[in-house]
Write a protein that holds these residues in place. Structure first.
Motif, short mmCIF file in Angstrom:
data_model
loop_
_atom_site.label_atom_id
_atom_site.label_comp_id
_atom_site.label_asym_id
_atom_site.label_seq_id
_atom_site.Cartn_x
_atom_site.Cartn_y
_atom_site.Cartn_z
N GLY A 103 0.80 -1.22 0.00
CA GLY A 103 0.00 0.00 0.00
C GLY A 103 0.83 1.27 0.00
N GLU A 104 1.95 1.24 0.72
CA GLU A 104 2.85 2.40 0.75
C GLU A 104 3.42 2.66 -0.64
N LEU A 105 3.84 1.59 -1.30
CA LEU A 105 4.40 1.73 -2.65
C LEU A 105 3.34 2.27 -3.61
N LYS A 106 2.15 1.69 -3.57
CA LYS A 106 1.08 2.12 -4.47
C LYS A 106 0.77 3.59 -4.27
N LYS A 107 0.69 4.01 -3.03
CA LYS A 107 0.38 5.41 -2.72
C LYS A 107 1.50 6.35 -3.21
N SER A 108 2.74 5.96 -2.99
CA SER A 108 3.87 6.83 -3.37
C SER A 108 4.07 6.90 -4.89
N LEU A 109 3.58 5.88 -5.61
CA LEU A 109 3.77 5.87 -7.06
C LEU A 109 2.65 6.59 -7.80
N GLY A 110 1.58 6.93 -7.13
CA GLY A 110 0.52 7.70 -7.77
C GLY A 110 -0.45 6.87 -8.58
N ASP A 111 -0.43 7.08 -9.90
CA ASP A 111 -1.48 6.50 -10.75
C ASP A 111 -1.22 5.08 -11.25
N ILE A 112 -0.37 4.32 -10.60
CA ILE A 112 -0.13 2.94 -10.98
C ILE A 112 -1.32 2.08 -10.52
N THR A 113 -1.71 1.13 -11.34
CA THR A 113 -2.79 0.23 -10.94
C THR A 113 -2.23 -0.90 -10.08
N GLN A 114 -3.10 -1.53 -9.32
CA GLN A 114 -2.68 -2.64 -8.47
C GLN A 114 -2.10 -3.77 -9.32
N LYS A 115 -2.72 -4.05 -10.46
CA LYS A 115 -2.27 -5.12 -11.35
C LYS A 115 -0.86 -4.84 -11.88
N VAL A 116 -0.62 -3.61 -12.32
CA VAL A 116 0.69 -3.25 -12.87
C VAL A 116 1.76 -3.28 -11.77
N LEU A 117 1.42 -2.78 -10.58
CA LEU A 117 2.37 -2.80 -9.47
C LEU A 117 2.72 -4.24 -9.10
N THR A 118 1.72 -5.09 -8.98
CA THR A 118 1.95 -6.49 -8.64
C THR A 118 2.84 -7.17 -9.68
N SER A 119 2.55 -6.94 -10.94
CA SER A 119 3.33 -7.54 -12.03
C SER A 119 4.79 -7.08 -11.97
#
Length: 113
Positions: free
Chosen positions: A37-53
């Motif tokens: 969640g910290e990474l997703k929040k700090s990266l902005g508009d990245i989707t959960q799917k793209v971040l996971t991949s």
């Protein structure tokens, strides 16, 4: 002239960290371990799917470690490996080049010195 080994090594590096998200993920983890969640929040508009991949790919390439804690709700943390941290001078060099490029573009100069 670039020899075949130099070309291969440049391509290898580019394939591993060459896209926008992988580089930003690595840069974010330079400060230390972070939860998903910290990474997703700090990266902005990245989707959960793209971040996971991207996290899976970086783990497969040996650049980060994924640690899962058996608790409810599950907690997952990501930390750079020594190989991941070794990219710090590369990222710092890219940032320095970006600063120089931006300054030259703001001044209307076409060629970097």
């Amino acid at each position: 002239m670039i020899d075949d080994m130099q070309k291969y090594l440049t391509e290898l590096t580019s394939k591993i960290i060459g896209d926008r998200w992988k580089l930003l993920i690595i840069q974010n983890l330079m400060d230390g371990t972070k939860r998903f969640g910290e990474l997703k929040k700090s990266l902005g508009d990245i989707t959960q799917k793209v971040l996971t991949s991207n996290l899976r790919t970086l783990e497969e390439k040996g650049l980060l470690i994924r640690e899962v804690y058996a608790q409810i709700p599950p907690r997952v943390e990501y930390t750079l490996t020594a190989v991941g941290y070794s990219l710090k001078p590369v990222i710092e060099s890219m940032m320095a080049w970006g600063v120089e490029y931006r300054e030259h573009m703001l001044l209307g100069i076409e060629n970097l010195s």
